[in-house]
Design a protein around this motif. Structure first.
Motif, PDB file in Angstrom:
ATOM      1  N   CYS A   1      -5.649  -0.488  -4.641  1.00 41.56           N
ATOM      2  CA  CYS A   1      -4.567  -1.150  -3.905  1.00 41.56           C
ATOM      3  C   CYS A   1      -5.033  -2.478  -3.315  1.00 41.56           C
ATOM      4  O   CYS A   1      -4.330  -3.492  -3.393  1.00 41.56           O
TER       5      CYS A   1
ATOM      6  N   ASN B   1       2.604   1.826  -3.401  1.00 39.28           N
ATOM      7  CA  ASN B   1       1.823   2.045  -4.624  1.00 39.28           C
ATOM      8  C   ASN B   1       0.706   3.071  -4.514  1.00 39.28           C
ATOM      9  O   ASN B   1       0.211   3.554  -5.534  1.00 39.28           O
TER      10      ASN B   1
ATOM     11  N   LEU C   1       0.827  -1.208   0.000  1.00 43.37           N
ATOM     12  CA  LEU C   1       0.000   0.000   0.000  1.00 43.37           C
ATOM     13  C   LEU C   1       0.866   1.264   0.000  1.00 43.37           C
ATOM     14  O   LEU C   1       0.633   2.183  -0.797  1.00 43.37           O
TER      15      LEU C   1
END
Length: 321
Positions: free
Chosen positions: A98, A87, A84
């Protein structure tokens, strides 16, 4: 079970009112809250101390347990959190994406709602302001507004229900109260009463911290200074457990801070800190005279303060000097 929602502070406040003031049955309370009777029964049984159910204490216990359980839950998803943080991008790689991509890659991931709950409770690095469309959870309306008038008749009103004009310092006459205690085994103390708009403080010496003596000295201070008090905010100190008797005589509301949250009456806490410059914590108040207290008050009240409402402050000083 999947649709179960934890009992909120407002529901707990309503339970406290119906149980302690109205003496209503568990079945009646459950019906009013649209909850299962067993849920209300367990809530009261788990949080009933000294025969009395207190909403703020029950909420504090719930928050502690919730934080611990959430932390344990978060520890199960360390790999997902690394994914998480690496990205997440509010414009192109949202929380929902995500979670979806992590599951596609075989990474153990929570539900999207769980991640939003972590953000709401400030338990992960991503904050509400980092989202493309920040969620304002606190704007939800209450289903129990029709009970607010009845709750206001309680001996002490939770600070959650204190009007905004008091919190925003828009009106003079709203005070915060606290004690500055003596050192050692001495029962002596100084009671401080501070007005929220002007930050002007008043004080009187206590020979003991008993509830009855505290009330007597509070009435003496109010009469001596001719104070026009519109409300008082206190903490959970035992010495203030009967102060509602004074506020009821004056026909004014009494607000109580949440448990272990004396910062919610920060005006008084700051004023007491200024008193401690003259009377450090190791000072014994046994030989402290009223003239000494007046001298300290004069020095502190002369200090420049940030006053948000100048017109109200001017009116206050014209009245009280």
């Amino acid at each position: 079970m999947n649709n179960y929602k934890q009992i909120s502070l407002k529901e707990r406040t309503l339970i406290e009112y119906l149980l302690n003031v109205q003496n209503k049955s568990v079945s009646f309370i459950a019906k009013e809250l649209n909850r299962d009777r067993s849920t209300i029964y367990r809530e009261i049984k788990r949080n009933k101390a000294a025969v009395i159910y207190k909403a703020k204490d029950a909420q504090f216990t719930r928050d502690i347990n919730n934080t611990l359980s959430h932390q344990n839950e978060i520890n199960k998803y360390k790999e997902f959190l690394r994914f998480l943080y690496a990205n997440f991008n509010p414009k192109s790689f949202s929380i929902d994406i995500c979670v979806f991509k992590a599951k596609e890659l075989g990474i153990k991931a929570p539900t999207t709602q769980t991640v939003y709950n972590w953000i709401k409770n400030k338990q992960i690095k991503i904050k509400s302001k980092d989202l493309l469309r920040p969620r304002f959870w606190w704007r939800r309306s209450s289903k129990y507004k029709h009970y607010l008038w009845e709750i206001s008749k309680m001996n002490s009103i939770p600070i959650t229900y204190r009007p905004k004009n008091i919190s925003h310092r828009k009106e003079i006459g709203h005070f915060e109260i606290d004690l500055v205690v003596s050192s050692g085994n001495s029962s002596k103390a100084i009671m401080t009463l501070v007005e929220r708009v002007t930050r002007k403080g008043f004080a009187i010496k206590l020979e003991s911290k008993t509830m009855k003596h505290t009330n007597e000295k509070l009435k003496e201070l109010i009469n001596k200074e001719n104070l026009n008090i519109k409300s008082i905010t206190k903490d959970n100190g035992m010495e203030f457990n009967l102060i509602h008797e004074v506020t009821q005589e004056l026909n004014i509301p009494l607000y109580t801070c949440n448990t272990y949250a004396s910062c919610e009456k920060g005006t008084n806490e700051n004023f007491n800190g200024l008193i401690r410059r003259y009377l450090p914590k190791k000072t014994n108040f046994t030989n402290l005279k009223d003239d000494n207290i007046i001298e300290i008050l004069n020095e502190i009240n002369k200090m420049p303060r940030k006053i948000l409402n100048y017109k109200s402050a001017q009116e206050f000083y014209e009245t009280f000097g």
